[in-house]
Scaffold this active site. Structure first.
Site, PDB file in Angstrom:
ATOM      1  N   SER A   1       7.145   3.262   8.609  1.00 30.82           N
ATOM      2  CA  SER A   1       7.687   2.000   8.102  1.00 30.82           C
ATOM      3  C   SER A   1       9.204   2.046   8.093  1.00 30.82           C
ATOM      4  O   SER A   1       9.803   3.115   7.918  1.00 30.82           O
ATOM      5  CB  SER A   1       7.164   1.809   6.682  1.00 30.82           C
ATOM      6  OG  SER A   1       7.920   0.855   5.996  1.00 30.82           O
TER       7      SER A   1
ATOM      8  N   LYS B   1       5.541   8.032   3.380  1.00 26.64           N
ATOM      9  CA  LYS B   1       5.848   7.803   4.804  1.00 26.64           C
ATOM     10  C   LYS B   1       6.894   8.819   5.269  1.00 26.64           C
ATOM     11  O   LYS B   1       6.790   9.366   6.370  1.00 26.64           O
ATOM     12  CB  LYS B   1       6.341   6.368   5.025  1.00 26.64           C
ATOM     13  CG  LYS B   1       5.263   5.313   4.822  1.00 26.64           C
ATOM     14  CD  LYS B   1       4.115   5.458   5.821  1.00 26.64           C
ATOM     15  CE  LYS B   1       2.961   4.515   5.574  1.00 26.64           C
ATOM     16  NZ  LYS B   1       1.753   4.825   6.337  1.00 26.64           N
TER      17      LYS B   1
ATOM     18  N   TYR C   1       5.087   5.320  -2.437  1.00 23.27           N
ATOM     19  CA  TYR C   1       4.570   4.867  -1.136  1.00 23.27           C
ATOM     20  C   TYR C   1       5.566   5.209  -0.026  1.00 23.27           C
ATOM     21  O   TYR C   1       5.221   5.826   0.983  1.00 23.27           O
ATOM     22  CB  TYR C   1       4.299   3.351  -1.155  1.00 23.27           C
ATOM     23  CG  TYR C   1       4.224   2.775   0.235  1.00 23.27           C
ATOM     24  CD1 TYR C   1       3.093   2.956   1.022  1.00 23.27           C
ATOM     25  CD2 TYR C   1       5.312   2.095   0.791  1.00 23.27           C
ATOM     26  CE1 TYR C   1       3.051   2.467   2.321  1.00 23.27           C
ATOM     27  CE2 TYR C   1       5.278   1.610   2.089  1.00 23.27           C
ATOM     28  CZ  TYR C   1       4.145   1.798   2.852  1.00 23.27           C
ATOM     29  OH  TYR C   1       4.111   1.330   4.131  1.00 23.27           O
TER      30      TYR C   1
HETATM   31  N1  UFG Z   1       8.962 -12.107  -1.443  1.00 29.74           N
HETATM   32  C1  UFG Z   1       9.124 -13.230  -2.226  1.00 29.74           C
HETATM   33  N2  UFG Z   1       8.033 -13.691  -2.882  1.00 29.74           N
HETATM   34  C2  UFG Z   1       6.809 -13.112  -2.804  1.00 29.74           C
HETATM   35  C3  UFG Z   1       6.658 -11.960  -1.998  1.00 29.74           C
HETATM   36  C4  UFG Z   1       7.757 -11.486  -1.339  1.00 29.74           C
HETATM   37  O1  UFG Z   1      10.212 -13.786  -2.339  1.00 29.74           O
HETATM   38  O2  UFG Z   1       5.868 -13.589  -3.455  1.00 29.74           O
HETATM   39  C5  UFG Z   1      10.117 -11.600  -0.709  1.00 29.74           C
HETATM   40  C6  UFG Z   1      10.480 -10.184  -1.063  1.00 29.74           C
HETATM   41  O3  UFG Z   1      11.334 -10.164  -2.176  1.00 29.74           O
HETATM   42  C7  UFG Z   1      11.141  -9.710   0.214  1.00 29.74           C
HETATM   43  C8  UFG Z   1      10.419 -10.480   1.312  1.00 29.74           C
HETATM   44  O4  UFG Z   1       9.787 -11.574   0.671  1.00 29.74           O
HETATM   45  O5  UFG Z   1      12.480 -10.095   0.203  1.00 29.74           O
HETATM   46  C9  UFG Z   1       9.368  -9.660   2.020  1.00 29.74           C
HETATM   47  O6  UFG Z   1       8.534  -9.082   1.039  1.00 29.74           O
HETATM   48  P1  UFG Z   1       7.140  -8.383   1.422  1.00 29.74           P
HETATM   49  O7  UFG Z   1       6.528  -7.906   0.153  1.00 29.74           O
HETATM   50  O8  UFG Z   1       6.346  -9.282   2.292  1.00 29.74           O
HETATM   51  O9  UFG Z   1       7.600  -7.176   2.328  1.00 29.74           O
HETATM   52  P2  UFG Z   1       8.574  -5.956   1.978  1.00 29.74           P
HETATM   53  O10 UFG Z   1       9.709  -6.077   2.948  1.00 29.74           O
HETATM   54  O11 UFG Z   1       8.911  -5.854   0.570  1.00 29.74           O
HETATM   55  O12 UFG Z   1       7.605  -4.752   2.246  1.00 29.74           O
HETATM   56  C10 UFG Z   1       7.157  -4.462   3.505  1.00 29.74           C
HETATM   57  C11 UFG Z   1       5.788  -3.780   3.462  1.00 29.74           C
HETATM   58  C12 UFG Z   1       5.887  -2.443   2.806  1.00 29.74           C
HETATM   59  C13 UFG Z   1       6.998  -1.637   3.402  1.00 29.74           C
HETATM   60  C14 UFG Z   1       8.286  -2.411   3.358  1.00 29.74           C
HETATM   61  C15 UFG Z   1       9.407  -1.689   4.031  1.00 29.74           C
HETATM   62  O13 UFG Z   1       4.879  -4.580   2.761  1.00 29.74           O
HETATM   63  O14 UFG Z   1       4.675  -1.786   3.016  1.00 29.74           O
HETATM   64  O15 UFG Z   1       8.108  -3.626   4.057  1.00 29.74           O
HETATM   65  O16 UFG Z   1      10.614  -2.325   3.759  1.00 29.74           O
HETATM   66  F1  UFG Z   1       7.203  -0.484   2.731  1.00 29.74           F
END
Ligand code: UFG
Length: 340
Positions: free
Chosen positions: A127, A156, A152
């Site tokens: 990731s 990785k 998590y």
């Molecule tokens: N977000 C919102 N509202 C929500 C969910 C997410 O605003 O209800 C925002 C988050 O704050 C973030 C973006 O949308 O800015 C993306 O969030 P995600 O949870 O979809 O994805 P992440 O980038 O946080 O996480 C993903 C994977 C993880 C991995 C990570 C690495 O889900 O497994 O990328 O950066 F570790």
């Protein structure tokens, strides 16, 4: 029996899309999954798309005996694509030992069995989380690995080290470590897609469930980041593009074309989009108005990250092709199908 590719976590979100691409490019697939975060009905979706139902074994990769028996049963497992892992960042903070046990034990078991049975190649799901908040954007594979922000993320990083060290120590298999950015969307057939358990933690399933009326309101976590519109930026990649990269990385190793026994690739589009841009694009392409509000930052979120995918583009000859518009539409078609 013909040589096969073992896909761990093959009924999961990225796994199932990769099984489709593997089968469509002529590979024989065995899926192993403990069904802790997926459903056997996915096998029917895969069969509808490809015309072939992959072999399926319900087992847990942390169970060495069961996995040993599986390798022995199929005899000629040529390669492993290892998706099976726990992946919820927040849960990993609450249950670190579960994450270390699941994600590390399963990998160690597989590597030991690959050595025992002479398996040639491993594709590993890593990731972009290993980069933390990169100092330079877009981020390439040579960027420093930053201290993990969650157990998590740490699994990785440690997994990458385990693979690297085992190859350094003379293991015979080759490995391709794929660092995913944010996979979204669903197969264009809408036969398979993401099936989050409970309340979605990730942005796109929350968006589509809100649009479908299953959730009242989307919370946008923060608009005070140092980005053009204040919301976080990510590199969202269509899951089918991501799946195709696995086949290319695998074939490169099996065809003896890899430059090194271990190669690492970023898998992203090279383009960053903010949460608010995703919301706007989703509304524009689907015509559905999203109920959303800005709330506080989510602890542990990285401000902005997007990939430099040049290495994968040049070395693998792979490029993410789908537009974000089509990708969001595919996620919406899938949501409509599962909620109807
Ligand atoms: N977000 C919102 N509202 C929500 C969910 C997410 O605003 O209800 C925002 C988050 O704050 C973030 C973006 O949308 O800015 C993306 O969030 P995600 O949870 O979809 O994805 P992440 O980038 O946080 O996480 C993903 C994977 C993880 C991995 C990570 C690495 O889900 O497994 O990328 O950066 F570790």
């Amino acid at each position: 029996m013909a040589a096969s590719i073992l896909v761990t976590g093959g009924t999961g979100y990225i796994g199932s899309h990769t099984v489709v691409e593997l089968q469509q490019s002529g590979h024989r697939v065995i899926i192993v999954d403990n069904l802790s975060n997926s459903n056997k009905s996915v096998l029917g979706g895969i069969a509808k798309i490809t015309g072939t139902r992959p072999d399926f074994e319900q087992a847990d990769c942390t169970d060495f005996k069961a996995m040993d028996a599986l390798f022995a049963k199929y005899g000629d497992i040529k390669a492993v694509i290892h998706f099976a892992a726990s992946k919820a960042v927040g849960e990993s903070v609450e249950k670190p030992l579960l994450y270390y046990r699941n994600n590390l034990t399963s990998l160690i078991n597989l590597l030991e069995l690959m050595s025992k049975y002479g398996t040639e190649a491993l594709v590993f799901s890593s990731s972009c989380t290993v980069y933390g908040q990169p100092d330079v954007l877009p981020v390439n594979e040579d960027a420093p690995i930053k201290p993990a922000l969650s157990p998590y993320g740490n699994t990785k990083q440690i997994s990458e080290e385990i693979i690297t060290d085992s190859i350094k120590a003379g293991a015979r298999y080759k490995a391709s470590i794929l660092r995913y950015f944010n996979p979204i969307g669903a197969h264009p057939s809408a036969e398979i897609g993401e099936l989050p358990l409970g309340v979605p933690q990730n942005l796109i399933p929350y968006v589509t469930q809100t649009a479908a009326g299953l959730r009242e309101m989307l919370s946008v976590f923060g608009n005070d980041y140092n980005t053009p519109d204040g919301s976080c930026i990510r590199d969202y990649i269509h899951v089918v593009d991501l799946a195709k990269a696995h086949v290319v990385a695998l074939d490169r190793m099996l065809d003896g074309k890899s430059a090194d026994k271990l190669e690492i690739f970023n898998l992203g589009t090279g383009k960053g989009l903010s949460v608010l841009e995703i919301v706007e694009t989703f509304q524009r392409v689907t015509g559905v108005k999203l109920n959303y509000r800005i709330v506080g930052r989510r602890p542990g979120d990285i401000e902005q990250v997007w990939a430099d995918p040049e290495k994968a583009n040049k070395v693998l000859g792979w490029t993410a092709r789908e537009t974000v518009e089509e990708t969001l539409l595919s996620a919406w078609r899938w949501q409509q199908k599962i909620s109807s």
